[in-house]
Design an enzyme around this catalytic site. Structure first.
Site, short mmCIF file in Angstrom:
data_model
loop_
_atom_site.label_atom_id
_atom_site.label_comp_id
_atom_site.label_asym_id
_atom_site.label_seq_id
_atom_site.Cartn_x
_atom_site.Cartn_y
_atom_site.Cartn_z
N THR A 72 0.90 -1.51 1.54
CA THR A 72 -0.23 -1.69 0.62
C THR A 72 -1.54 -1.72 1.40
O THR A 72 -2.52 -1.07 1.03
CB THR A 72 -0.06 -3.01 -0.18
N ASN A 151 9.96 4.80 -6.06
CA ASN A 151 10.67 3.54 -5.91
C ASN A 151 11.42 3.11 -7.17
O ASN A 151 12.33 2.30 -7.10
CB ASN A 151 9.71 2.41 -5.50
N SER A 199 6.55 0.02 5.23
CA SER A 199 6.74 -1.44 5.28
C SER A 199 8.12 -1.70 5.87
O SER A 199 9.12 -1.15 5.38
CB SER A 199 6.71 -2.03 3.87
N ALA A 200 8.18 -2.59 6.87
CA ALA A 200 9.45 -2.83 7.57
C ALA A 200 10.54 -3.43 6.67
O ALA A 200 11.72 -3.18 6.88
CB ALA A 200 9.21 -3.76 8.75
N CYS A 325 7.43 -5.73 -8.19
CA CYS A 325 6.10 -6.30 -8.41
C CYS A 325 5.82 -6.48 -9.89
O CYS A 325 4.95 -7.22 -10.28
CB CYS A 325 5.03 -5.40 -7.81
N1 PLP Z 1 5.05 2.01 -2.18
C1 PLP Z 1 6.30 2.00 -2.64
C2 PLP Z 1 6.94 3.29 -3.00
C3 PLP Z 1 6.99 0.80 -2.76
O1 PLP Z 1 8.24 0.80 -3.21
C4 PLP Z 1 6.34 -0.40 -2.39
C5 PLP Z 1 7.03 -1.69 -2.58
O2 PLP Z 1 7.81 -1.88 -3.48
C6 PLP Z 1 5.04 -0.33 -1.90
C7 PLP Z 1 4.42 0.89 -1.80
C8 PLP Z 1 4.32 -1.54 -1.45
O3 PLP Z 1 4.96 -2.08 -0.34
P1 PLP Z 1 4.48 -3.48 0.26
O4 PLP Z 1 4.52 -4.45 -0.89
O5 PLP Z 1 5.46 -3.79 1.31
O6 PLP Z 1 3.10 -3.27 0.77
#
Ligand code: PLP
Length: 373
Positions: A72, A151, A199-200, A325
Site C-alpha cells: 500500500t 486478490n 508485501s512479505a 480489508c
Molecule cells: N494489492 C493486493 C492485490 C492485495 O491483495 C493487497 C492486500 O490484500 C494489497 C494490495 C495491500 O497489501 P498491504 O495491505 O500488505 O499493503
C-alpha cells in the site's frame, strides 16, 4: 477441533525458518545499520544481503529494490510521485483493482485533476486488452496501474503483453504484484514494467514489510524526509528483522516454487471438483484464474450470505467473502459487482485461497461443513 486456514490471499502463516531468522536477528543484530561500528556494520550487511537476495530472484539490480512498510505504501508513493513530479496527466487502471490502488488514483484525480480511465472488465472477470489499447495514445503522458493477479477472484493479466503494450505507447507501467510475487517467476529483464510492489506477509513472511521495484531510469523524490536510509528515498531506521524475514521468505518461496505450485494447483482442483460434485449449480467466479485462488458463487439463498462465514468460523474454518480489508463491510464486493448479474451479486460468493500448508483432508472437512449450512 483443528482450525483450518483457507484464506491465504488475505495473509499467510510464517514459515518456521522465517521465524527462526527473525528471532536470530532480533537477538543478535540490534545495531543500527547506519552506525559505523561493528554492530551497525553487521546489521548493514544483513540489510544489503537481503536486498541482493530479493533482486537475484527478480533478475534486477539490488539498487532497484526499495524497502517499504507494505505494498500500500509503495503504491501510494509511486503513483503520487508520477503525477506530482513526473508529468503524468492520465492514469489507466481497472475497477477491479485493490483499494490501495483505487483510492490512491481517486485522490490523485481530486488533488491534481489527472484524467482517469478504467479498462472494461469482461463477463469472465478478465480485462479487455483491446479496450486497454484503445485507451492509450502517444500524446498524453500516461501511467498504467494494474494488478498481476486479482486478490478476490484470481484472474491474471499477461505481464509481458501488458508491459509490451505500455512500451508501444510510451506509458509507464506500475504493477501490483502482491498476490503473485513469490508464487510465480517474474523476470524483470524479460518483463519491461517500470514499478512493482510487494508485501512479505503474502508469501509467508512477516507483516509490516514490503518492497518496491523502481526501474533505474525512473527518478523518484523521497516519500519520507530525514536520514539517508534507502538512498534517501524512505528515511527512518530500517526494521532489520522484518527485512531479513522477508528476504528469507522470498528465498524459500523461490526455492520451493515448482513443487509448491504443483501441490497447490492440485489442491485447488480437488476442492473445485468436490464443490461441483456436492453443490449443484455452483458457479466459479472468474476464468483462467491463478492456482491458489478459487472464488465460487454458491447456489444458496440470499439470506444465507451472512450466515455462511459465521457458521464456518464457528467450526474453525477461515475463508472469506473477498478482500480481508472489506470483510467487515456489508457492501457487495466491488470486484464481483463489475461482472456478476444483479441477482448473482446478492447470492453468497466465497473466496477460498490455498497454501502449501493445506491438505486434502482439510478440504474434505470444509466441504462437509458447508453441506451442513
Ligand atoms: N494489492 C493486493 C492485490 C492485495 O491483495 C493487497 C492486500 O490484500 C494489497 C494490495 C495491500 O497489501 P498491504 O495491505 O500488505 O499493503
Amino acid at each position: 477441533m483443528k482450525n483450518i486456514y483457507l484464506d491465504n490471499a488475505a495473509t499467510t502463516p510464517l514459515r518456521p525458518e522465517v521465524i527462526h531468522t527473525m528471532v536470530d536477528v532480533l537477538q543478535h543484530d540490534y545495531g543500527n545499520p547506519s552506525s559505523t561500528h561493528s554492530f551497525g556494520r553487521s546489521s548493514k550487511s544483513i540489510l544489503e544481503t537481503s536486498r541482493k537476495t530479493i533482486a537475484k530472484h527478480l533478475n534486477c539490480s539490488a539498487q532497484e529494490i526499495i524497502f517499504t512498510a507494505n505494498a500500500t505504501e509503495g503504491t501510494n508513493w509511486i503513483l503520487r510521485e508520477m503525477v506530482k513530479n513526473n508529468g503524468i496527466k492520465k492514469i489507466i487502471t481497472s475497477k477491479i483493482e485493490h483499494h490501495a490502488t483505487l483510492y490512491t488514483v481517486l485522490n490523485l484525480q481530486k488533488e491534481f485533476g489527472v484524467e482517469v480511465d478504467y479498462i472494461k472488465v469482461l463477463p469472465n472477470g478478465n480485462l479487455d486488452l483491446f479496450d486497454f489499447e484503445r485507451k492509450l495514445s502517444d500524446e498524453i503522458p500516461t501511467l498504467v496501474t494494474l494488478m498481476h493477479v486479482n486478490n478476490e477472484i484470481g484472474t491474471v493479466i499477461d505481464l509481458n503483453k501488458v508491459s509490451g503494450i505500455c512500451q508501444k505507447y510510451n506509458a509507464i507501467f506500475h504493477c501490483d504484484t502482491v498476490q503473485s510475487i513469490g508464487k510465480i517467476k517474474i523476470d524483470l529483464q524479460e518483463t519491461p514494467l517500470d514499478f512493482l510492489v510487494a508485501s512479505a506477509h503474502k508469501f509467508h513472511g512477516p507483516k509490516g514489510i514490503g518492497f518496491a521495484f523502481i526501474r533505474k531510469n525512473r527518478i523518484m523524490q523521497p516519500m519520507l524526509f530525514g536520514g539517508e536510509q534507502e538512498k534517501g528515498l524512505r528515511a527512518g531506521t530500517e526494521a532489520i528483522h522484518q527485512i531479513a524475514g522477508m528476504s528469507k521468505a522470498f528465498d524459500l518461496a523461490n526455492e520451493h516454487l515448482i513443487e509448491e505450485t504443483e501441490y497447490i494447483s492440485e489442491l485447488k482442483e480437488y476442492c473445485n471438483s468436490k464443490l461441483q460434485a456436492n453443490f449443484e449449480g455452483i458457479i466459479i467466479n472468474g476464468e483462467n484464474t491463478f492456482y491458489n485462488i478459487l472464488n465460487v458463487l454458491l447456489p444458496f439463498s440470499e439470506e444465507k450470505t451472512a450466515m455462511i462465514l459465521f457458521n464456518l468460523d464457528m467450526k474453525g474454518i477461515a475463508v472469506s467473502r473477498g478482500s480481508a480489508c472489506q470483510s467487515g463491510s456489508i457492501k457487495p464486493s466491488h470486484v464481483l459487482a463489475e461482472f456478476l448479474s444483479e441477482d448473482n451479486i446478492k447470492k453468497p460468493s466465497l473466496r477460498i485461497s490455498f497454501s502449501h500448508y493445506n491438505t486434502k483432508e482439510e478440504i474434505d472437512v470444509f466441504i462437509e461443513s458447508l453441506k451442513t449450512i
